[in-house]
Design a protein around this motif. Structure first.
Motif, PDB file in Angstrom:
ATOM      1  N   TYR A 137       0.834  -1.203   0.000  1.00 34.98           N
ATOM      2  CA  TYR A 137       0.000   0.000   0.000  1.00 34.98           C
ATOM      3  C   TYR A 137       0.875   1.262   0.000  1.00 34.98           C
ATOM      4  O   TYR A 137       2.038   1.223   0.421  1.00 34.98           O
ATOM      5  CB  TYR A 137      -0.921   0.002   1.217  1.00 34.98           C
ATOM      6  N   PRO A 138       0.321   2.414  -0.477  1.00 35.54           N
ATOM      7  CA  PRO A 138       1.099   3.675  -0.453  1.00 35.54           C
ATOM      8  C   PRO A 138       1.554   3.988   0.972  1.00 35.54           C
ATOM      9  O   PRO A 138       0.778   3.867   1.924  1.00 35.54           O
ATOM     10  CB  PRO A 138       0.086   4.710  -0.958  1.00 35.54           C
ATOM     11  N   GLN A 139       2.807   4.406   1.097  1.00 32.78           N
ATOM     12  CA  GLN A 139       3.379   4.551   2.436  1.00 32.78           C
ATOM     13  C   GLN A 139       4.390   5.680   2.484  1.00 32.78           C
ATOM     14  O   GLN A 139       4.979   6.058   1.466  1.00 32.78           O
ATOM     15  CB  GLN A 139       4.061   3.246   2.861  1.00 32.78           C
ATOM     16  N   THR A 140       4.567   6.228   3.658  1.00 36.28           N
ATOM     17  CA  THR A 140       5.706   7.092   3.976  1.00 36.28           C
ATOM     18  C   THR A 140       6.379   6.475   5.195  1.00 36.28           C
ATOM     19  O   THR A 140       5.874   5.509   5.779  1.00 36.28           O
ATOM     20  CB  THR A 140       5.264   8.528   4.286  1.00 36.28           C
ATOM     21  N   TRP A 141       7.521   7.054   5.588  1.00 30.64           N
ATOM     22  CA  TRP A 141       8.266   6.488   6.712  1.00 30.64           C
ATOM     23  C   TRP A 141       8.485   7.563   7.764  1.00 30.64           C
ATOM     24  O   TRP A 141       8.491   8.761   7.471  1.00 30.64           O
ATOM     25  CB  TRP A 141       9.594   5.912   6.241  1.00 30.64           C
ATOM     26  N   ILE A 142       8.666   7.120   8.993  1.00 31.88           N
ATOM     27  CA  ILE A 142       8.836   8.027  10.124  1.00 31.88           C
ATOM     28  C   ILE A 142       9.875   7.453  11.067  1.00 31.88           C
ATOM     29  O   ILE A 142      10.068   6.220  11.131  1.00 31.88           O
ATOM     30  CB  ILE A 142       7.485   8.233  10.866  1.00 31.88           C
ATOM     31  N   THR A 143      10.562   8.317  11.779  1.00 34.04           N
ATOM     32  CA  THR A 143      11.534   7.856  12.766  1.00 34.04           C
ATOM     33  C   THR A 143      11.675   8.884  13.870  1.00 34.04           C
ATOM     34  O   THR A 143      11.260  10.040  13.715  1.00 34.04           O
ATOM     35  CB  THR A 143      12.916   7.611  12.118  1.00 34.04           C
ATOM     36  N   SER A 144      12.244   8.458  14.975  1.00 38.93           N
ATOM     37  CA  SER A 144      12.625   9.369  16.057  1.00 38.93           C
ATOM     38  C   SER A 144      14.091   9.131  16.355  1.00 38.93           C
ATOM     39  O   SER A 144      14.585   7.996  16.276  1.00 38.93           O
ATOM     40  CB  SER A 144      11.778   9.126  17.312  1.00 38.93           C
ATOM     41  N   VAL A 145      14.792  10.205  16.694  1.00 35.76           N
ATOM     42  CA  VAL A 145      16.235  10.100  16.863  1.00 35.76           C
ATOM     43  C   VAL A 145      16.678  11.028  17.982  1.00 35.76           C
ATOM     44  O   VAL A 145      16.078  12.086  18.204  1.00 35.76           O
ATOM     45  CB  VAL A 145      16.957  10.458  15.542  1.00 35.76           C
ATOM     46  N   SER A 146      17.725  10.626  18.672  1.00 36.48           N
ATOM     47  CA  SER A 146      18.315  11.457  19.715  1.00 36.48           C
ATOM     48  C   SER A 146      19.537  12.152  19.139  1.00 36.48           C
ATOM     49  O   SER A 146      20.546  11.502  18.814  1.00 36.48           O
ATOM     50  CB  SER A 146      18.706  10.601  20.923  1.00 36.48           C
ATOM     51  N   LEU A 147      19.435  13.466  18.973  1.00 38.69           N
ATOM     52  CA  LEU A 147      20.549  14.281  18.476  1.00 38.69           C
ATOM     53  C   LEU A 147      21.009  15.182  19.613  1.00 38.69           C
ATOM     54  O   LEU A 147      20.308  16.125  19.993  1.00 38.69           O
ATOM     55  CB  LEU A 147      20.111  15.114  17.269  1.00 38.69           C
ATOM     56  N   GLN A 148      22.147  14.861  20.184  1.00 40.29           N
ATOM     57  CA  GLN A 148      22.610  15.532  21.384  1.00 40.29           C
ATOM     58  C   GLN A 148      23.580  16.666  21.051  1.00 40.29           C
ATOM     59  O   GLN A 148      24.235  16.675  20.006  1.00 40.29           O
ATOM     60  CB  GLN A 148      23.294  14.528  22.317  1.00 40.29           C
ATOM     61  N   GLY A 149      23.651  17.611  21.978  1.00 39.33           N
ATOM     62  CA  GLY A 149      24.635  18.682  21.882  1.00 39.33           C
ATOM     63  C   GLY A 149      24.444  19.579  20.674  1.00 39.33           C
ATOM     64  O   GLY A 149      23.329  19.936  20.303  1.00 39.33           O
ATOM     65  N   ASP A 150      25.559  19.881  20.038  1.00 34.75           N
ATOM     66  CA  ASP A 150      25.555  20.816  18.912  1.00 34.75           C
ATOM     67  C   ASP A 150      25.123  20.163  17.610  1.00 34.75           C
ATOM     68  O   ASP A 150      25.033  20.840  16.580  1.00 34.75           O
ATOM     69  CB  ASP A 150      26.958  21.411  18.733  1.00 34.75           C
ATOM     70  N   LYS A 151      24.846  18.863  17.619  1.00 26.42           N
ATOM     71  CA  LYS A 151      24.504  18.178  16.372  1.00 26.42           C
ATOM     72  C   LYS A 151      23.037  18.393  15.981  1.00 26.42           C
ATOM     73  O   LYS A 151      22.683  18.284  14.795  1.00 26.42           O
ATOM     74  CB  LYS A 151      24.765  16.673  16.501  1.00 26.42           C
ATOM     75  N   ALA A 152      22.184  18.652  16.949  1.00 27.71           N
ATOM     76  CA  ALA A 152      20.746  18.646  16.692  1.00 27.71           C
ATOM     77  C   ALA A 152      20.346  19.613  15.588  1.00 27.71           C
ATOM     78  O   ALA A 152      19.748  19.222  14.577  1.00 27.71           O
ATOM     79  CB  ALA A 152      19.991  18.959  17.986  1.00 27.71           C
ATOM     80  N   THR A 153      20.694  20.886  15.758  1.00 30.56           N
ATOM     81  CA  THR A 153      20.269  21.893  14.784  1.00 30.56           C
ATOM     82  C   THR A 153      20.926  21.706  13.422  1.00 30.56           C
ATOM     83  O   THR A 153      20.235  21.715  12.393  1.00 30.56           O
ATOM     84  CB  THR A 153      20.535  23.302  15.333  1.00 30.56           C
ATOM     85  N   PRO A 154      22.258  21.521  13.325  1.00 30.45           N
ATOM     86  CA  PRO A 154      22.866  21.340  11.994  1.00 30.45           C
ATOM     87  C   PRO A 154      22.337  20.121  11.245  1.00 30.45           C
ATOM     88  O   PRO A 154      22.093  20.192  10.040  1.00 30.45           O
ATOM     89  CB  PRO A 154      24.364  21.190  12.305  1.00 30.45           C
ATOM     90  N   VAL A 155      22.154  18.995  11.944  1.00 30.59           N
ATOM     91  CA  VAL A 155      21.661  17.791  11.274  1.00 30.59           C
ATOM     92  C   VAL A 155      20.228  17.992  10.794  1.00 30.59           C
ATOM     93  O   VAL A 155      19.868  17.584   9.678  1.00 30.59           O
ATOM     94  CB  VAL A 155      21.753  16.575  12.218  1.00 30.59           C
ATOM     95  N   SER A 156      19.398  18.635  11.620  1.00 26.03           N
ATOM     96  CA  SER A 156      18.022  18.905  11.210  1.00 26.03           C
ATOM     97  C   SER A 156      17.986  19.764   9.958  1.00 26.03           C
ATOM     98  O   SER A 156      17.222  19.504   9.021  1.00 26.03           O
ATOM     99  CB  SER A 156      17.268  19.590  12.349  1.00 26.03           C
ATOM    100  N   ARG A 157      18.823  20.792   9.935  1.00 27.48           N
ATOM    101  CA  ARG A 157      18.844  21.684   8.773  1.00 27.48           C
ATOM    102  C   ARG A 157      19.356  20.956   7.531  1.00 27.48           C
ATOM    103  O   ARG A 157      18.847  21.146   6.418  1.00 27.48           O
ATOM    104  CB  ARG A 157      19.716  22.894   9.074  1.00 27.48           C
ATOM    105  N   GLU A 158      20.360  20.123   7.713  1.00 34.52           N
ATOM    106  CA  GLU A 158      20.906  19.391   6.573  1.00 34.52           C
ATOM    107  C   GLU A 158      19.865  18.441   5.987  1.00 34.52           C
ATOM    108  O   GLU A 158      19.751  18.307   4.765  1.00 34.52           O
ATOM    109  CB  GLU A 158      22.147  18.607   7.021  1.00 34.52           C
ATOM    110  N   LEU A 159      19.110  17.793   6.842  1.00 33.68           N
ATOM    111  CA  LEU A 159      18.063  16.900   6.360  1.00 33.68           C
ATOM    112  C   LEU A 159      17.016  17.666   5.549  1.00 33.68           C
ATOM    113  O   LEU A 159      16.606  17.230   4.470  1.00 33.68           O
ATOM    114  CB  LEU A 159      17.380  16.198   7.541  1.00 33.68           C
TER     115      LEU A 159
END
Length: 832
Positions: A655-677
């Motif tokens: 069936y038609p689908q999308t995907w979802i996840t949750s992740v722990s991004l600690q310290g200074d990685k959270a904002t840069p990784v989110s923006r890169e994604l």
């Protein structure tokens, strides 16, 4: 003239003044909420023709460009209908300061068909425009500017495009006046949507098509489209449109009305007490007037004149105070209301008169009638006038019917009004039992000990336990309401955050397309300390149970109704997720795969389903039936991705689908990784759970402050009850004080004992209130947040101190005259 002179003298009595203030507080509490609600309702009525953005709206959870019913619009009779389109979905706007979760809305050039957009331009001028943003422009809510620290004219990134913000949205027609929207709005033109690459297959978006035209054509279109729409599509008209707005307003009004009702009911207790005391005090003057030849009819006419003056004065002053107080509510809820409200609520002036008259008749008529009928000789001879059984029964009946009438007057929902009355009575009885037990426990401290001043106070309180229980319960109700809000508003959210592990996921990434799964997982695995799992998500609506078609009307439980009204997020996996536990049945058998489903225990209980039941889902117009083979318990506080329904991979993967996840991004990685994604995959939505909690805290804070503002009337009413109880028991207190003074006690000792009694009484009331608040906190934590909640000593201490302070503040001055009364005169008056 004689009536006026008589009531001028009566107005000098403390009981008359307390009665007047209690009436004013009751009317003010109702008027403040009533005027606020009336102004909101007036705004809804004023904007009713604009709230849909058209005469008819078709809302869909899927892209309507390929909907089969579109062919109906080609018929000649519908050629005159005008059309507009919009699509709304969550997205994230990145910036150097914060990644802001927004509600993004794309509209075409003809939107809105009804109403106008009210915006503010770069020159600070308000404009009314007949269309939304042009291609290449972005319009935003005022909150977006502050959150991103930008000004009009600055550029922001939306998906893969960067556009300037040219206007601030003040009023958006089909947003329902901006009531309680969780995320701030960013609006763009649909011409920029494809370039932004924000929407993909299975996006969590809502598409809307607006129509306007002649009524016959609109009615004909409704008739033709109704049987053709899929379960994820619905028709909205001016009659049934924006149910979430009307429902939100109704719940908000009921919530504020409940707060006002508690204050009014507490004030009713004070009115009843003071009305009986005032009637007894009037008995002597009425007896003198009878001996001078005044007939009962003449005296009744004088009483009616005085009650009319009291009703008029209390009504006018109460409505005026309520009108001023409603501006406080508007200030506290300004961001949630988000729209200019028309002046309304002037009808609360006569309603204030009605409420004042109702309270007076309900609680003062019976004792005054018996005072008018009291024998003049008995009163003049200072014989004790005891209330007979008939007066007591009539007073209770009149009081109950009056309280029910007040509930019905304040809360428009009859069922809710009666439930509130029953809840008020039930809570009061529970509080009374707790309070009585505490008083008796204190009195027991004096047994077998020396009779110090403290022990004497406790024993004295125990002898007057009936009056003190009433006094303490009334004060405890007001304090409990305030402490409950404090617990729910702040402490529970803090405890919830504390219950989440330090390494728990703090970012949710959804709307991942199947061809992006590997790339997203690789990026997140590199940035995260722990392996990241992605979960497939298929949108489907539960349509039948055991072959029987179900709708929202099938269920009584509100949560069950919500479950079947919306599309569910279904998932598939052959391995049991680590934060899931099978409590009934068995997990999927890989050796003999079949159409089976595992159901979360909470939703199974709400829907009344269990092992062996057959569930039918509508997935993209295709039915799928599966048997329940297991029930799962989830750890909701794990912050992992959770699903109500999980299927075997072989059953759902096509069936038609999308995907979802949750992740722990600690310290200074959270904002840069989110923006890169977001830069690499513009269609993704990265949800910062810390941001969500901050927004939730903000909303709870604003609503909580508004309700606490209303509950201040309750605390003041509780304070008046303290004064009323002190005045009602003045005779017993005066007699006791006179005896103590005759035995050598000084005035200062009596005052200290009285203050100690008031402090203990208030502290007990605060303790009862704090226990109730902690009990509610435990219930919310256990059944809503689903984590363990321990007692909070600071809240209990705060309740005890607040109760003691309010009791002393309102009661100390009342006992001053009692403790300073001349001994000989007092002993003669009380017959000792």
């Amino acid at each position: 003239m004689q009536s006026i002179q008589y009531w001028v003298r009566q107005s000098r009595r403390a009981s008359f003044r307390i009665l007047f203030v209690a009436l004013v507080l009751a009317v003010a509490a109702i008027s403040s909420v009533g005027v606020f609600s009336a102004r909101i309702e007036a705004a809804v009525v004023r904007d009713a023709s604009q709230m849909l953005g058209g005469d008819l709206v078709i809302e869909s959870k899927r892209n309507v460009e390929t909907a089969p019913w579109l062919s109906v619009l080609d018929k000649p009779e519908y050629a005159g209908l005008m059309q507009a389109q919009s699509v709304v979905f969550p997205s994230v706007v990145p910036s150097e300061r914060v990644d802001l979760l927004v509600s993004l809305k794309a509209v075409n050039d003809t939107y809105p068909l009804r109403g106008q957009m009210t915006v503010r331009n770069a020159q600070g001028q308000d404009e009314k425009l007949a269309s939304g943003p042009a291609k290449g422009e972005l319009w935003v809510d005022q909150g977006v500017l502050g959150s991103l620290d930008i000004e009009l004219g600055d550029n922001i990134q939306v998906g893969e495009i960067t556009r300037p913000v040219t206007r601030v949205i003040l009023v958006e027609p089909d947003r329902g006046g901006g009531f309680v929207n969780f995320a701030p709005r960013v609006m763009m033109n649909t011409a920029d949507l494809d370039e932004s690459k924000l929407l993909g297959l299975g996006s969590r978006a809502t598409w809307r098509i607006y129509f306007t035209g002649d009524k016959p054509a609109v009615d004909g279109l409704i008739t033709e489209l109704t049987p053709l729409l899929s379960p994820v599509e619905e028709i909205e008209t001016l009659e049934n449109g924006r149910p979430e707005v009307s429902g939100t307003l109704e719940r908000a009004n009921d919530f504020l009305a409940m707060a006002a009702l508690i204050g009014t009911m507490v004030a009713c207790v004070g009115i009843a007490l003071v009305a009986h005391l005032f009637a007894k005090e009037q008995a002597r003057e009425l007896a003198v007037l009878k001996s001078l030849g005044y007939t009962p009819r003449h005296l009744l006419r004088m009483w009616a004149v005085g009650m009319g003056m009291l009703t008029l004065g209390a009504g006018v002053l109460g409505v005026a105070l309520g009108w001023l107080a409603h501006w406080g509510l508007l200030a506290l809820l300004a961001e949630l209301v988000g729209v200019d409200l028309p002046l309304a609520g002037l009808h609360y002036l006569p309603m204030g008169m009605l409420l004042s008259a109702l309270l007076l008749l309900g609680f003062a008529a019976v004792p005054t009638w018996y005072a008018l009928r009291a024998p003049a000789v008995a009163v003049i001879r200072q014989q004790t006038l005891k209330s007979n059984r008939g007066q007591l029964v009539l007073s209770v009946l009149f009081g109950v019917f009056t309280a029910i009438a007040v509930c019905l007057l304040i809360v428009k929902n009859i069922t809710l009004a009666l439930l509130l009355f029953a809840g008020f009575v039930g809570t009061s009885l529970v509080f009374a039992l707790l309070f009585w037990g505490l008083l008796k426990s204190l009195a027991a401290l004096g047994q077998g000990r020396s009779r110090g001043s403290n022990i004497a106070v406790f024993q004295s309180m125990s002898r007057r336990s009936g009056t003190l229980v009433l006094q303490g319960v009334s004060l405890a109700l007001g304090l409990a309401a305030l402490l409950m809000l404090a617990v729910v508003q702040g402490d529970l959210i803090d405890r919830w955050q504390e219950a989440v592990p330090d390494n728990a996921p703090n970012r949710f990434v959804f709307n991942i397309q199947p061809d992006q799964v590997d790339g997203v997982q690789q990026t997140l695995n590199t940035a995260s300390q722990n392996p990241v799992n992605l979960y497939p998500m298929v949108r489907g609506r539960l349509s039948a149970i055991n072959g029987q078609t179900i709708t929202a009307d099938t269920f009584q439980d509100e949560r069950a109704r919500n479950t079947v009204e919306r599309e569910l997020n279904l998932s598939f996996t052959d391995t049991l997720p680590t934060h899931n536990t099978v409590t009934e049945g068995d997990w999927f058998s890989l050796t003999a795969p079949k159409a089976e489903v595992s159901v979360e225990d909470g939703v199974a209980q709400r829907l009344g389903i269990g092992l062996g039941d057959q569930l039918t889902f509508d997935i993209a117009g295709t039915p799928l039936t599966a048997e329940i083979t297991s029930i799962r318990e989830l750890r909701w506080d794990s912050m992992e991705v959770n699903f109500f329904m999980i299927f075997p991979t072989q059953v759902l993967s096509s069936y038609p689908q999308t995907w979802i996840t949750s992740v722990s991004l600690q310290g200074d990685k959270a904002t840069p990784v989110s923006r890169e994604l977001v830069r690499q995959y513009p269609n993704l939505t990265v949800l910062d759970t810390e941001l969500v909690i901050t927004q939730l805290r903000k909303i709870l804070g604003q609503v909580g402050q508004a309700v606490q503002f209303v509950f201040m009337f309750t605390v003041m009413a509780g304070g008046l009850v303290v004064v009323a109880c002190v005045m009602t028991g003045a005779r017993a207190r005066t007699r006791e004080a006179a005896i103590y003074r005759a035995m050598g006690a000084s005035t200062s000792q009596l005052l200290r004992a009285a203050w100690l009694e008031l402090s203990v009484l208030g502290a007990l009331a605060g303790l009862v209130a704090a226990i109730a608040a902690q009990g509610l906190g435990w219930g919310v934590a256990h059944f809503v947040f689903e984590f363990e909640y321990m007692l909070s000593p600071p809240h209990i201490v705060a309740g005890v101190l607040a109760g003691a302070a309010v009791s002393v503040l309102f009661g100390a001055w009342s006992v001053n005259s009692v403790c300073r009364a001349p001994v000989l005169q007092t002993l003669r008056q009380v017959g000792v």
